[in-house]
Design a protein around this motif. Structure first.
Motif, PDB file in Angstrom:
ATOM      1  N   ILE A 192      53.304  37.358  33.051  1.00 40.62           N
ATOM      2  CA  ILE A 192      52.579  38.114  34.084  1.00 40.62           C
ATOM      3  C   ILE A 192      53.347  38.085  35.403  1.00 40.62           C
ATOM      4  O   ILE A 192      53.425  39.094  36.106  1.00 40.62           O
ATOM      5  CB  ILE A 192      51.147  37.556  34.230  1.00 40.62           C
ATOM      6  CG1 ILE A 192      50.412  37.761  32.898  1.00 40.62           C
ATOM      7  CG2 ILE A 192      50.395  38.221  35.366  1.00 40.62           C
ATOM      8  CD1 ILE A 192      49.236  36.864  32.686  1.00 40.62           C
ATOM      9  N   ASN A 253      43.576  36.921  47.196  1.00 40.93           N
ATOM     10  CA  ASN A 253      42.270  36.425  46.737  1.00 40.93           C
ATOM     11  C   ASN A 253      42.085  34.915  46.909  1.00 40.93           C
ATOM     12  O   ASN A 253      40.962  34.439  47.049  1.00 40.93           O
ATOM     13  CB  ASN A 253      42.066  36.829  45.268  1.00 40.93           C
ATOM     14  CG  ASN A 253      40.612  36.719  44.827  1.00 40.93           C
ATOM     15  OD1 ASN A 253      39.705  36.859  45.650  1.00 40.93           O
ATOM     16  ND2 ASN A 253      40.385  36.446  43.559  1.00 40.93           N
ATOM     17  N   ALA A 254      43.183  34.170  46.939  1.00 38.70           N
ATOM     18  CA  ALA A 254      43.069  32.710  47.091  1.00 38.70           C
ATOM     19  C   ALA A 254      42.383  32.319  48.398  1.00 38.70           C
ATOM     20  O   ALA A 254      41.820  31.222  48.500  1.00 38.70           O
ATOM     21  CB  ALA A 254      44.456  32.068  47.008  1.00 38.70           C
ATOM     22  N   SER A 329      46.713  30.062  36.437  1.00 37.87           N
ATOM     23  CA  SER A 329      45.997  31.102  35.681  1.00 37.87           C
ATOM     24  C   SER A 329      45.092  31.935  36.603  1.00 37.87           C
ATOM     25  O   SER A 329      44.821  33.102  36.323  1.00 37.87           O
ATOM     26  CB  SER A 329      45.195  30.493  34.529  1.00 37.87           C
ATOM     27  OG  SER A 329      44.357  29.463  34.989  1.00 37.87           O
ATOM     28  N   GLU A 330      44.625  31.333  37.716  1.00 39.52           N
ATOM     29  CA  GLU A 330      43.855  32.118  38.700  1.00 39.52           C
ATOM     30  C   GLU A 330      44.746  33.215  39.286  1.00 39.52           C
ATOM     31  O   GLU A 330      44.342  34.366  39.425  1.00 39.52           O
ATOM     32  CB  GLU A 330      43.361  31.222  39.857  1.00 39.52           C
ATOM     33  CG  GLU A 330      42.357  30.163  39.436  1.00 39.52           C
ATOM     34  CD  GLU A 330      41.923  29.271  40.611  1.00 39.52           C
ATOM     35  OE1 GLU A 330      42.319  29.541  41.759  1.00 39.52           O
ATOM     36  OE2 GLU A 330      41.197  28.300  40.353  1.00 39.52           O
ATOM     37  N   GLU A 332      47.384  34.426  37.894  1.00 39.20           N
ATOM     38  CA  GLU A 332      47.716  35.404  36.847  1.00 39.20           C
ATOM     39  C   GLU A 332      46.627  36.463  36.706  1.00 39.20           C
ATOM     40  O   GLU A 332      46.925  37.661  36.592  1.00 39.20           O
ATOM     41  CB  GLU A 332      47.970  34.689  35.512  1.00 39.20           C
ATOM     42  CG  GLU A 332      49.287  33.905  35.540  1.00 39.20           C
ATOM     43  CD  GLU A 332      49.599  33.183  34.242  1.00 39.20           C
ATOM     44  OE1 GLU A 332      50.783  33.090  33.887  1.00 39.20           O
ATOM     45  OE2 GLU A 332      48.655  32.699  33.567  1.00 39.20           O
ATOM     46  N   ILE A 333      45.360  36.031  36.730  1.00 35.27           N
ATOM     47  CA  ILE A 333      44.292  37.039  36.586  1.00 35.27           C
ATOM     48  C   ILE A 333      44.231  37.930  37.834  1.00 35.27           C
ATOM     49  O   ILE A 333      43.984  39.137  37.739  1.00 35.27           O
ATOM     50  CB  ILE A 333      42.913  36.411  36.244  1.00 35.27           C
ATOM     51  CG1 ILE A 333      42.017  37.412  35.497  1.00 35.27           C
ATOM     52  CG2 ILE A 333      42.159  35.933  37.473  1.00 35.27           C
ATOM     53  CD1 ILE A 333      42.434  37.770  34.117  1.00 35.27           C
ATOM     54  N   ASP A 334      44.487  37.348  39.017  1.00 29.86           N
ATOM     55  CA  ASP A 334      44.533  38.174  40.235  1.00 29.86           C
ATOM     56  C   ASP A 334      45.633  39.229  40.132  1.00 29.86           C
ATOM     57  O   ASP A 334      45.432  40.388  40.485  1.00 29.86           O
ATOM     58  CB  ASP A 334      44.776  37.316  41.486  1.00 29.86           C
ATOM     59  CG  ASP A 334      43.546  36.512  41.894  1.00 29.86           C
ATOM     60  OD1 ASP A 334      42.426  36.878  41.478  1.00 29.86           O
ATOM     61  OD2 ASP A 334      43.710  35.512  42.625  1.00 29.86           O
ATOM     62  N   ILE A 336      46.900  40.497  37.409  1.00 30.89           N
ATOM     63  CA  ILE A 336      46.497  41.515  36.428  1.00 30.89           C
ATOM     64  C   ILE A 336      45.488  42.479  37.048  1.00 30.89           C
ATOM     65  O   ILE A 336      45.622  43.694  36.942  1.00 30.89           O
ATOM     66  CB  ILE A 336      45.926  40.845  35.159  1.00 30.89           C
ATOM     67  CG1 ILE A 336      47.065  40.188  34.386  1.00 30.89           C
ATOM     68  CG2 ILE A 336      45.191  41.846  34.288  1.00 30.89           C
ATOM     69  CD1 ILE A 336      46.623  39.316  33.242  1.00 30.89           C
ATOM     70  N   ASN A 337      44.470  41.924  37.732  1.00 32.46           N
ATOM     71  CA  ASN A 337      43.466  42.793  38.364  1.00 32.46           C
ATOM     72  C   ASN A 337      44.122  43.761  39.346  1.00 32.46           C
ATOM     73  O   ASN A 337      43.755  44.934  39.417  1.00 32.46           O
ATOM     74  CB  ASN A 337      42.407  41.951  39.097  1.00 32.46           C
ATOM     75  CG  ASN A 337      41.478  41.219  38.120  1.00 32.46           C
ATOM     76  OD1 ASN A 337      41.292  41.645  36.980  1.00 32.46           O
ATOM     77  ND2 ASN A 337      40.911  40.108  38.565  1.00 32.46           N
ATOM     78  N   MET A 339      47.383  44.736  39.377  1.00 37.91           N
ATOM     79  CA  MET A 339      48.298  45.676  38.703  1.00 37.91           C
ATOM     80  C   MET A 339      47.517  46.746  37.960  1.00 37.91           C
ATOM     81  O   MET A 339      47.956  47.895  37.883  1.00 37.91           O
ATOM     82  CB  MET A 339      49.261  44.930  37.778  1.00 37.91           C
ATOM     83  CG  MET A 339      50.355  44.192  38.554  1.00 37.91           C
ATOM     84  SD  MET A 339      51.726  43.585  37.542  1.00 37.91           S
ATOM     85  CE  MET A 339      51.006  42.153  36.771  1.00 37.91           C
ATOM     86  N   GLU A 340      46.345  46.400  37.408  1.00 34.17           N
ATOM     87  CA  GLU A 340      45.510  47.401  36.722  1.00 34.17           C
ATOM     88  C   GLU A 340      45.063  48.492  37.684  1.00 34.17           C
ATOM     89  O   GLU A 340      44.882  49.635  37.287  1.00 34.17           O
ATOM     90  CB  GLU A 340      44.262  46.716  36.150  1.00 34.17           C
ATOM     91  CG  GLU A 340      44.460  46.171  34.759  1.00 34.17           C
ATOM     92  CD  GLU A 340      43.155  45.681  34.164  1.00 34.17           C
ATOM     93  OE1 GLU A 340      43.125  45.471  32.952  1.00 34.17           O
ATOM     94  OE2 GLU A 340      42.162  45.495  34.901  1.00 34.17           O
TER      95      GLU A 340
ATOM     96  N   THR B 112      44.939  35.456  29.446  1.00 36.61           N
ATOM     97  CA  THR B 112      44.669  34.792  30.722  1.00 36.61           C
ATOM     98  C   THR B 112      43.188  34.438  30.845  1.00 36.61           C
ATOM     99  O   THR B 112      42.832  33.375  31.360  1.00 36.61           O
ATOM    100  CB  THR B 112      45.111  35.693  31.889  1.00 36.61           C
ATOM    101  OG1 THR B 112      46.456  36.106  31.640  1.00 36.61           O
ATOM    102  CG2 THR B 112      45.060  34.958  33.206  1.00 36.61           C
ATOM    103  N   LEU B 116      41.686  30.805  31.570  1.00 35.37           N
ATOM    104  CA  LEU B 116      40.782  30.559  32.700  1.00 35.37           C
ATOM    105  C   LEU B 116      39.449  29.964  32.260  1.00 35.37           C
ATOM    106  O   LEU B 116      38.811  29.246  33.022  1.00 35.37           O
ATOM    107  CB  LEU B 116      40.539  31.855  33.471  1.00 35.37           C
ATOM    108  CG  LEU B 116      41.523  32.107  34.608  1.00 35.37           C
ATOM    109  CD1 LEU B 116      41.412  33.543  35.088  1.00 35.37           C
ATOM    110  CD2 LEU B 116      41.276  31.159  35.779  1.00 35.37           C
ATOM    111  N   TYR B 123      36.011  31.059  38.644  1.00 33.24           N
ATOM    112  CA  TYR B 123      36.886  31.795  39.561  1.00 33.24           C
ATOM    113  C   TYR B 123      36.466  33.260  39.716  1.00 33.24           C
ATOM    114  O   TYR B 123      36.174  33.934  38.726  1.00 33.24           O
ATOM    115  CB  TYR B 123      38.338  31.717  39.062  1.00 33.24           C
ATOM    116  CG  TYR B 123      39.314  32.285  40.053  1.00 33.24           C
ATOM    117  CD1 TYR B 123      39.425  31.729  41.318  1.00 33.24           C
ATOM    118  CD2 TYR B 123      40.109  33.383  39.743  1.00 33.24           C
ATOM    119  CE1 TYR B 123      40.310  32.258  42.252  1.00 33.24           C
ATOM    120  CE2 TYR B 123      40.992  33.917  40.665  1.00 33.24           C
ATOM    121  CZ  TYR B 123      41.083  33.346  41.920  1.00 33.24           C
ATOM    122  OH  TYR B 123      41.951  33.870  42.844  1.00 33.24           O
TER     123      TYR B 123
END
Lengths: 342, 135
Positions: A192, A253-254, A329-330, A332-334, A336-337, A339-340, B112, B116, B123
């Motif tokens: 990612i 987002n952090a 992983s937080e 990584e999901i940010d 992805i969100n 990039m989508e 992912t 998580l 989160y």
């Protein structure tokens, strides 16, 4: 990191208090006294101390912050500017209407206190979850997006030609290459992160303004009271670059701590852009802010990897660093969100 | 499912430590130490979730990564561990050998989300991603 700081009596250096008192008397007169010296925080790049300077003649006392270069040997993620430079930048920004603590004096070599400066202590809250959740900051939260826009617009009015202060020029591509180099050192490959690098290289702004960039403008470096932002802290990462970098970093987002509002957890991106355009007189493209938001998110991810690496290599075995690796992983999901939605 | 080698099960041992930290120690400290107790309990919770679901996660993520790799390029089909699969896929992306970016992003999102569910199911970005999947 947003750990609350403890008031620890600092006795790490013998004679420190006496030397500090001598130094303060040089600047404020022989009657002043240094009291209640405490260490607020110590990191890889800076140490922060607080003390009360009392003047029996004037029957006054005020809180002072002393920021010095760290004497700790340790890894540092980004290269910080010198403390003298930090003080000069704060003076310059203050003269342009940016709310920053007032610089009282810079330390000199014969003070034997290290490299650093003394500044006013601005009272207020800096811990984001408190700012975002406590009722007493409800009005502050309403004002903060507008205030951030105005403060950033004022910082970004400062151009390289306006000052003799020498700062690094950090265009997006230079920063990306540095980040990638660090990322590849840690041997924690993430598909990612690779996708994000690809996008960021491909879409790096080709033309942008070059202005002063704070470099760490986020919820956590803002001193807030009931009305809103009182002061902006931590200028050690400032540089010349694309001003939109600061807007994107503020929207990572952090720093939102569970809030759905992307601007530091207190505002919407539309509002930030509208207010920033108003104060700066520049139209800002939403795509550009999103580019720097993705950039900032990846940067935060690589800071997590850096801290994870400090833990794994035994450089720092603290509990916080142990936990931070699991925050990748937080990120990584940010990523992805984001990039989508591109 | 966690395998219990002996009683109490390891997850319950961790839970006993968390409860002790929160009920007995947290009220006695403040400032930095209080913050670190929260961090410590978070860590214990991660370990507990990993004991319960980690083996499943590892297996399904490895399988999914192998599938992505065989979809995206022709390569060796040898069984590999998670780190080397991640490294191999990273290399494929770095070298612009991705055939379908949207499909890849979808697959990585699924992985992912599973990670998580262990690291931090509270989160905000996790819930945002779950919500966008429902649409």
């Amino acid at each position: 990191m947003n750990a609350p700081t403890d008031t620890l009596i600092d006795n790490s250096l013998s004679g420190y208090l006496e030397r500090l008192q001598t130094c303060c008397r040089k600047h404020f007169g022989s009657q002043v006294e240094v009291q209640n010296l405490s260490k607020l925080s110590g990191g890889a790049s800076a140490e922060t101390r607080r003390f009360i300077l009392s003047d029996p003649n004037k029957r006054s006392s005020s809180a002072v912050i002393l920021r010095t270069s760290s004497i700790q040997q340790g890894a540092e993620f980004s290269t910080s500017i010198s403390k003298d430079c930090e003080a000069q930048i704060q003076k310059l920004c203050r003269s342009k209407g940016v709310p920053v603590p007032e610089i009282y004096f810079c330390l000199e070599e014969d003070d034997q206190l290290g490299e650093g400066y003394a500044m006013s202590c601005v009272e207020g809250e800096t811990i984001p979850p408190k700012i975002l959740r406590k009722d007493q900051y409800a009005t502050a939260r309403e004002n903060m997006t507008d205030q951030c826009a105005q403060i950033l617009a004022n910082i970004h009015k400062i151009k390289p030609n306006d000052t003799t202060i020498s700062l690094e020029d950090q265009s997006p591509l230079i920063q990306l290459e540095k980040l990638e180099q660090l990322y590849r050192q840690y041997n924690q490959l993430s598909p990612i992160f690779e996708l994000a690098f690809k996008f960021l290289y491909k879409n790096a702004p080709k033309k942008h303004e070059i202005t002063l960039v704070h470099g760490d403008f986020r919820n956590g470096n803002l001193v807030v009271n009931e009305q809103g932002i009182k002061s902006v802290l931590d200028w050690e990462l400032c540089h010349w670059g694309d001003p939109i970098e600061d807007l994107g970093w503020l929207c990572v987002n952090a720093w939102c701590f569970g809030s759905e509002l992307p601007v530091g957890g207190f505002g919407s991106m539309d509002a930030l852009l509208e207010r920033y355009s108003y104060y700066s007189g520049q139209q800002v493209d939403l795509e550009q802010v999103k580019y720097w938001q993705l950039f900032g998110t990846l940067r935060w991810g690589i800071i997590c990897l850096f801290q994870l690496n400090c833990f794994l290599t035994g450089l720092n075995r603290s509990l916080e660093l142990a936990a931070i690796g699991r925050r990748v992983s937080e990120v990584e999901i940010d990523l992805i969100n984001l990039m989508e939605a591109l | 499912m966690s395998r219990t080698l002996s009683n109490p099960p390891s997850v319950e041992l961790l839970s006993a430590v968390s409860t002790f930290l929160i009920n007995d120690i947290a009220p006695q400290v403040n400032g930095q130490s209080a913050f670190h107790i929260k961090v410590a309990c978070n860590i214990l919770n991660i370990v507990a979730r990993e004991i319960e679901n980690g083996a499943d996660l590892n297996e399904s993520v490895c399988e999914a990564l192998s599938n992505i790799l065989s979809d995206q390029k022709t390569g060796s089909d040898e069984a590999q561990d998670l780190q080397s699969l991640k490294a191999e896929l990273s290399e494929v992306i770095k070298n612009d050998q991705i055939k379908n970016n949207a499909e890849l992003l979808d697959a990585l999102k699924m992985l992912t989300l599973k990670q998580l569910a262990i690291d931090n199911p509270k989160y905000s970005g996790y819930h945002q991603a779950l919500k966008s999947n429902e649409r």
